[in-house]
Design a protein around this motif. Structure first.
Motif, PDB file in Angstrom:
ATOM      1  N   ILE A  81       0.871  -1.169   0.000  1.00  0.00           N
ATOM      2  CA  ILE A  81       0.000   0.000   0.000  1.00  0.00           C
ATOM      3  C   ILE A  81       0.910   1.221   0.000  1.00  0.00           C
ATOM      4  N   LYS A  82       0.657   2.130  -0.926  1.00  0.00           N
ATOM      5  CA  LYS A  82       1.410   3.380  -0.981  1.00  0.00           C
ATOM      6  C   LYS A  82       0.460   4.524  -0.646  1.00  0.00           C
ATOM      7  N   VAL A  83       0.913   5.409   0.239  1.00  0.00           N
ATOM      8  CA  VAL A  83       0.179   6.627   0.569  1.00  0.00           C
ATOM      9  C   VAL A  83       1.075   7.787   0.157  1.00  0.00           C
ATOM     10  N   ILE A  84       0.573   8.614  -0.765  1.00  0.00           N
ATOM     11  CA  ILE A  84       1.358   9.729  -1.295  1.00  0.00           C
ATOM     12  C   ILE A  84       0.659  11.029  -0.919  1.00  0.00           C
ATOM     13  N   LYS A  85       1.372  11.894  -0.194  1.00  0.00           N
ATOM     14  CA  LYS A  85       0.817  13.167   0.259  1.00  0.00           C
ATOM     15  C   LYS A  85       1.759  14.284  -0.116  1.00  0.00           C
ATOM     16  N   GLY A  86       1.194  15.470  -0.300  1.00  0.00           N
ATOM     17  CA  GLY A  86       2.026  16.651  -0.478  1.00  0.00           C
ATOM     18  C   GLY A  86       1.701  17.426  -1.730  1.00  0.00           C
ATOM     19  N   ILE A  87       1.815  18.740  -1.602  1.00  0.00           N
ATOM     20  CA  ILE A  87       1.570  19.626  -2.728  1.00  0.00           C
ATOM     21  C   ILE A  87       2.903  20.048  -3.339  1.00  0.00           C
ATOM     22  N   GLU A  94       5.123   3.498   2.291  1.00  0.00           N
ATOM     23  CA  GLU A  94       4.764   2.189   1.766  1.00  0.00           C
ATOM     24  C   GLU A  94       4.625   1.198   2.902  1.00  0.00           C
ATOM     25  N   LEU A  95       3.663   0.315   2.746  1.00  0.00           N
ATOM     26  CA  LEU A  95       3.437  -0.746   3.717  1.00  0.00           C
ATOM     27  C   LEU A  95       3.341  -2.059   2.949  1.00  0.00           C
ATOM     28  N   GLU A  96       4.217  -2.997   3.261  1.00  0.00           N
ATOM     29  CA  GLU A  96       4.176  -4.312   2.625  1.00  0.00           C
ATOM     30  C   GLU A  96       2.989  -5.092   3.192  1.00  0.00           C
ATOM     31  N   LEU A  97       2.232  -5.750   2.325  1.00  0.00           N
ATOM     32  CA  LEU A  97       1.001  -6.415   2.760  1.00  0.00           C
ATOM     33  C   LEU A  97       1.242  -7.577   3.714  1.00  0.00           C
ATOM     34  N   ILE A 122      -4.273  -2.577  10.895  1.00  0.00           N
ATOM     35  CA  ILE A 122      -3.330  -2.787  11.996  1.00  0.00           C
ATOM     36  C   ILE A 122      -2.167  -3.599  11.428  1.00  0.00           C
ATOM     37  N   THR A 123      -0.943  -3.135  11.681  1.00  0.00           N
ATOM     38  CA  THR A 123       0.221  -3.780  11.074  1.00  0.00           C
ATOM     39  C   THR A 123       1.242  -4.205  12.121  1.00  0.00           C
ATOM     40  N   GLY A 124       2.203  -4.973  11.670  1.00  0.00           N
ATOM     41  CA  GLY A 124       3.342  -5.347  12.482  1.00  0.00           C
ATOM     42  C   GLY A 124       4.557  -4.505  12.140  1.00  0.00           C
ATOM     43  N   ASP A 125       4.340  -3.418  11.449  1.00  0.00           N
ATOM     44  CA  ASP A 125       5.420  -2.529  11.022  1.00  0.00           C
ATOM     45  C   ASP A 125       5.694  -1.515  12.127  1.00  0.00           C
ATOM     46  N   ASP A 126       6.961  -1.313  12.463  1.00  0.00           N
ATOM     47  CA  ASP A 126       7.323  -0.377  13.532  1.00  0.00           C
ATOM     48  C   ASP A 126       7.045   1.074  13.157  1.00  0.00           C
ATOM     49  N   THR A 127       7.257   1.444  11.907  1.00  0.00           N
ATOM     50  CA  THR A 127       7.061   2.837  11.505  1.00  0.00           C
ATOM     51  C   THR A 127       5.592   3.175  11.250  1.00  0.00           C
TER      52      THR A 127
END
Length: 165
Positions: A81-87, A94-97, A122-127
């Protein structure tokens, strides 16, 4: 390794900022009416300049919210999953599934009227321990496709819930 394909790519629905937009329209209209009614009551000077800006500020705020929404995008693939923000400056998260522990579909009443929902992850990713994908059209179908992709990705990577903890 399987080929990566896109499940969903798009922006949050404008329903996410509907309350802000309605409030800004009300303030704009009220400020415009006040401007027309009271413009001649004030002598030229600082107070007249302040009254001039009363309807413009909510319009600029609404425009800023709208532009920020259009520059916020999601890309969900069968791998991540990619989340892209910013003007002006962009940030891509990015979050690996295979790191996803659980998903939930959240459909507030107002969102349901427009067939929009949020997907909470809910993920197991630290960041990124929790990720919320907000105001998606057809969120229920996207979540089901995402759930299937998560299971397939875990099988390919041989990553179970126990390994994530």
């Amino acid at each position: 390794m399987a080929d990566e394909h896109i499940i969903f790519k798009g922006n949050p629905s404008p329903v996410a900022i509907m309350g802000t937009l309605v409030l800004c329209v009300i303030l704009f209209l009220g400020g415009s009416i006040a401007l027309v009614l009271f413009w001649n009551k004030f002598q030229p000077g600082i107070l007249r300049q302040v009254i001039f800006w009363v309807p413009i500020i909510p319009a600029l705020y609404a425009l800023g919210k709208w532009v920020a929404l259009k520059f916020h995008s999601y890309e969900i693939t069968n791998e991540r999953i990619k989340v892209i923000k910013g003007i002006f400056s962009k940030r891509t998260d990015e979050l690996e599934l295979y790191r996803v522990k659980d998903t939930a579909l959240i459909e507030p009443f107002f969102y349901r009227m427009f067939s929009v929902g949020n997907i909470s992850i809910i993920t197991g990713d630290d960041t990124t321990p929790q990720l919320e994908i907000k105001a998606l059209k057809n969120a229920k179908e996207i979540r089901e496709q995402l759930r299937t992709s998560i299971e397939e990705c875990r099988s390919r990577k041989r990553a179970g819930i126990m390994e994530l903890e």
